[in-house]
Design a protein around this motif. Sequence first.
Motif, PDB file in Angstrom:
ATOM      1  N   LYS A   3       0.845  -1.190   0.000  1.00 45.27           N
ATOM      2  CA  LYS A   3       0.000   0.000   0.000  1.00 45.27           C
ATOM      3  C   LYS A   3       0.882   1.242   0.000  1.00 45.27           C
ATOM      4  N   PRO A   4       0.416   2.335  -0.602  1.00 45.42           N
ATOM      5  CA  PRO A   4       1.198   3.574  -0.569  1.00 45.42           C
ATOM      6  C   PRO A   4       1.280   4.114   0.856  1.00 45.42           C
ATOM      7  N   PHE A   5       2.374   4.788   1.145  1.00 50.22           N
ATOM      8  CA  PHE A   5       2.595   5.325   2.483  1.00 50.22           C
ATOM      9  C   PHE A   5       1.623   6.470   2.751  1.00 50.22           C
ATOM     10  N   ASP A   6       0.971   6.446   3.913  1.00 51.37           N
ATOM     11  CA  ASP A   6      -0.018   7.467   4.279  1.00 51.37           C
ATOM     12  C   ASP A   6       0.634   8.493   5.215  1.00 51.37           C
ATOM     13  N   MET A   7       1.060   9.618   4.646  1.00 49.71           N
ATOM     14  CA  MET A   7       1.746  10.649   5.425  1.00 49.71           C
ATOM     15  C   MET A   7       0.826  11.267   6.473  1.00 49.71           C
ATOM     16  N   GLN A  33       8.617  14.205   1.162  1.00 48.31           N
ATOM     17  CA  GLN A  33       8.720  12.776   0.900  1.00 48.31           C
ATOM     18  C   GLN A  33       8.993  12.507  -0.582  1.00 48.31           C
ATOM     19  N   ALA A  34       8.293  13.208  -1.466  1.00 49.28           N
ATOM     20  CA  ALA A  34       8.491  13.017  -2.902  1.00 49.28           C
ATOM     21  C   ALA A  34       9.896  13.432  -3.324  1.00 49.28           C
ATOM     22  N   GLY A  35      10.393  14.541  -2.774  1.00 44.44           N
ATOM     23  CA  GLY A  35      11.737  15.000  -3.113  1.00 44.44           C
ATOM     24  C   GLY A  35      12.807  14.022  -2.669  1.00 44.44           C
ATOM     25  N   ILE A  36      12.660  13.507  -1.458  1.00 41.17           N
ATOM     26  CA  ILE A  36      13.639  12.545  -0.935  1.00 41.17           C
ATOM     27  C   ILE A  36      13.541  11.223  -1.701  1.00 41.17           C
ATOM     28  N   ALA A  37      12.328  10.803  -2.019  1.00 39.17           N
ATOM     29  CA  ALA A  37      12.159   9.552  -2.774  1.00 39.17           C
ATOM     30  C   ALA A  37      12.766   9.664  -4.167  1.00 39.17           C
ATOM     31  N   GLU A  38      12.618  10.828  -4.782  1.00 35.08           N
ATOM     32  CA  GLU A  38      13.182  11.037  -6.120  1.00 35.08           C
ATOM     33  C   GLU A  38      14.702  11.021  -6.095  1.00 35.08           C
ATOM     34  N   ARG A  42      14.347   6.742  -1.042  1.00 34.67           N
ATOM     35  CA  ARG A  42      13.863   6.372   0.294  1.00 34.67           C
ATOM     36  C   ARG A  42      12.402   6.773   0.351  1.00 34.67           C
ATOM     37  N   LYS A  43      11.509   5.821   0.320  1.00 30.59           N
ATOM     38  CA  LYS A  43      10.092   6.120   0.147  1.00 30.59           C
ATOM     39  C   LYS A  43       9.353   6.461   1.434  1.00 30.59           C
ATOM     40  N   THR A  44       9.823   5.996   2.581  1.00 30.60           N
ATOM     41  CA  THR A  44       9.122   6.270   3.835  1.00 30.60           C
ATOM     42  C   THR A  44      10.052   6.991   4.809  1.00 30.60           C
ATOM     43  N   PRO A  45       9.491   7.804   5.683  1.00 30.06           N
ATOM     44  CA  PRO A  45      10.317   8.510   6.670  1.00 30.06           C
ATOM     45  C   PRO A  45      11.096   7.578   7.588  1.00 30.06           C
ATOM     46  N   TRP A  46      10.626   6.354   7.764  1.00 32.78           N
ATOM     47  CA  TRP A  46      11.348   5.417   8.636  1.00 32.78           C
ATOM     48  C   TRP A  46      12.741   5.090   8.096  1.00 32.78           C
ATOM     49  N   LEU A  79       8.208  16.078  11.500  1.00 33.64           N
ATOM     50  CA  LEU A  79       8.649  14.762  11.044  1.00 33.64           C
ATOM     51  C   LEU A  79       9.693  14.186  11.994  1.00 33.64           C
ATOM     52  N   THR A  80      10.615  15.028  12.422  1.00 31.92           N
ATOM     53  CA  THR A  80      11.662  14.604  13.343  1.00 31.92           C
ATOM     54  C   THR A  80      11.069  14.165  14.675  1.00 31.92           C
TER      55      THR A  80
END
Length: 91
Positions: A3-7, A33-38, A42-46, A79-80
Amino acid sequence: MSKPFDMELFLDGVLTGSHATRQRHVRQAKIIQAGIAERWHRKTPWSWQRKHLAWFLEQRMSDRLEATRYYYVLTARLLTRRLDKAWLFNL
């Protein structure tokens, strides 16, 4: 299939304030999240490290207005806090 990550669900425990403020933080967190994934895949904050958020704030926000950068730093702090880390970011 995953499932897609639910921010919004991820930030639910740390979000406070008005509905508009909460929505702004969720929207900005999705952009982060999109910027970091691109860039870092890394798709999730974990899976994020401090350098990923610092890169986003320093590189992707470098051409934005100071007020915009300030609000993104506030979102990065949320987020932190949700990740239970002690990361600090300069404005």
